[in-house]
Scaffold this motif. Structure first.
Motif, mmCIF file in Angstrom:
data_model
loop_
_atom_site.group_PDB
_atom_site.id
_atom_site.type_symbol
_atom_site.label_atom_id
_atom_site.label_comp_id
_atom_site.label_asym_id
_atom_site.label_seq_id
_atom_site.Cartn_x
_atom_site.Cartn_y
_atom_site.Cartn_z
ATOM 1 N N ASN A 267 -2.907 2.357 6.514
ATOM 2 C CA ASN A 267 -3.701 1.193 6.116
ATOM 3 C C ASN A 267 -2.919 -0.112 6.247
ATOM 4 O O ASN A 267 -3.445 -1.128 6.712
ATOM 5 C CB ASN A 267 -4.205 1.367 4.684
ATOM 6 C CG ASN A 267 -5.336 2.379 4.597
ATOM 7 O OD1 ASN A 267 -6.059 2.604 5.565
ATOM 8 N ND2 ASN A 267 -5.486 2.996 3.436
ATOM 9 N N TYR B 116 -4.647 -2.583 8.678
ATOM 10 C CA TYR B 116 -5.344 -3.711 8.058
ATOM 11 C C TYR B 116 -4.405 -4.746 7.451
ATOM 12 O O TYR B 116 -4.843 -5.802 7.012
ATOM 13 C CB TYR B 116 -6.287 -3.201 6.957
ATOM 14 C CG TYR B 116 -7.280 -2.172 7.451
ATOM 15 C CD1 TYR B 116 -8.322 -2.540 8.287
ATOM 16 C CD2 TYR B 116 -7.157 -0.832 7.085
ATOM 17 C CE1 TYR B 116 -9.229 -1.597 8.745
ATOM 18 C CE2 TYR B 116 -8.055 0.116 7.538
ATOM 19 C CZ TYR B 116 -9.086 -0.266 8.372
ATOM 20 O OH TYR B 116 -9.973 0.667 8.824
ATOM 21 N N LYS C 297 -3.192 -2.564 1.538
ATOM 22 C CA LYS C 297 -3.709 -1.319 0.996
ATOM 23 C C LYS C 297 -5.236 -1.363 1.009
ATOM 24 O O LYS C 297 -5.835 -2.433 0.939
ATOM 25 C CB LYS C 297 -3.219 -1.112 -0.442
ATOM 26 C CG LYS C 297 -1.732 -0.812 -0.552
ATOM 27 C CD LYS C 297 -1.363 -0.443 -1.976
ATOM 28 C CE LYS C 297 -2.021 0.867 -2.352
ATOM 29 N NZ LYS C 297 -1.168 1.765 -3.123
ATOM 30 N N VAL C 298 -5.836 -0.177 1.089
ATOM 31 C CA VAL C 298 -7.289 -0.064 1.037
ATOM 32 C C VAL C 298 -7.645 0.834 -0.140
ATOM 33 O O VAL C 298 -7.074 1.916 -0.302
ATOM 34 C CB VAL C 298 -7.859 0.511 2.342
ATOM 35 C CG1 VAL C 298 -9.373 0.676 2.234
ATOM 36 C CG2 VAL C 298 -7.496 -0.377 3.529
#
Length: 311
Positions: free
Chosen positions: A20, A24, A27-28
């Motif tokens: 992640n 991205y 953090k997700v």
């Protein structure tokens, strides 16, 4: 050795946290959603009673959830944002089989989560609940999607014992449709299933590795009060794995999986109120630390014994 370090925490396997952060940049977090689905092995279309370890759905859901998807997502977002105010949140449709409904209904539910603010969708389901229309609908969603398929084992003999009500061949049909469409797939397997030997568990990991899924979740078989498995356990018909057994098996499985496959879960902790066994699993940090320590002692890493050929 650096090329075998898959996370900022110096792990020897490819963690979801690492994935992640590098995908991205952060953090997700997952907002768990119960959309009111059932399963083919519960409602009678393939079987009744569900899998012998099923306690009425995944996670911490109540048996009769009446809140809308929007209301559930908002409650989860509030919970997550109390600790992580700017967190990226995925709506995780988790309870039962979340593609087991007409495509129009599925799209409406997923669209509702996106409208509520979900920046991704994770869909837990069974491979026999995947068809062409479902795949096309998933491809049309405007956010990143992961479909989480419960395989549990490649062994049809075990699948019959646990009342899974679908075969490995049927799993392959649904899995292949998703992969052909370019949909990200995370496959769940369970260690410690009824009657399975270590060799059988490793065969599941080896076969799964050859399929090259984007993600894998490795679970420990928990005995939960109120399940068929709990009654078998009380009668002495089922013996859970010991902690060191589980650690050793997981490490051997990681060696058989491709290095790029994301390990989205490597253990789990059952509800302390209903967990009968194994009680050692409640100390999740100790299990994770035990895996890390043993991998370092063995100088091993995810993918060490992976052989790149296809089933």
């Amino acid at each position: 050795m650096d090329r075998f370090i898959y996370s900022d925490d110096n792990k020897r396997y490819h963690t979801l946290n690492y994935h992640n952060k590098h995908t991205y940049g952060e953090k997700v977090h997952k907002a768990a959603i119960d959309a009111g689905f059932t399963c083919p092995n519960i409602d009678g279309s393939r079987g009744v009673g569900g899998c012998i370890y099923c306690s009425g759905g995944s996670g911490y859901f109540t048996a009769e959830n009446t809140l809308s998807v929007t209301a559930q997502f908002n409650a989860e977002r509030e919970r997550i944002h109390r600790k992580f105010p700017n967190a990226r949140i995925t709506a995780y449709f988790q309870a039962h089989s979340n593609t087991y409904a007409p495509t129009e209904k599925l799209k409406a539910l997923f669209d509702e989560a996106i409208s509520a603010g979900a920046q991704g969708i994770a869909i837990a389901t069974r491979a026999d609940c995947i068809d062409k229309e479902c795949v096309e609908m998933i491809c049309s969603l405007p956010v990143p999607v992961t479909v989480e398929l419960g395989l549990q084992t490649i062994h049809d003999s075990t699948a019959r014992l646990i009342n899974r009500c679908h075969s490995f061949e049927e799993f392959m049909c649904g899995y292949s449709m998703l992969k052909a469409a370019g949909i990200r797939v995370c496959v769940h397997i369970i260690n410690g299933l009824l009657s399975e030997t270590e060799e059988m568990m490793l065969e599941t990991a080896e076969a799964l590795g050859k399929l090259r899924p984007e993600g894998v979740k490795i679970h420990l078989m928990h005995v939960i009060e109120g399940t068929q498995l709990a009654e078998m356990y009380k009668r002495g018909e089922y013996t859970p794995l010991e902690k060191q057994q589980y650690i050793d098996i997981v490490i051997k499985q990681l060696e058989l999986l491709p290095p790029e496959t994301v390990i989205e879960r490597i253990t789990g902790d059952g509800d302390k109120k209903t967990l009968l066994a194994p009680l050692w699993s409640m100390d999740k940090i100790s299990v994770l630390g035990g895996i890390d320590k043993r991998m370092a002692e063995l100088s091993t890493w995810q993918g060490k014994r992976f052989i790149d050929n296809v089933i």
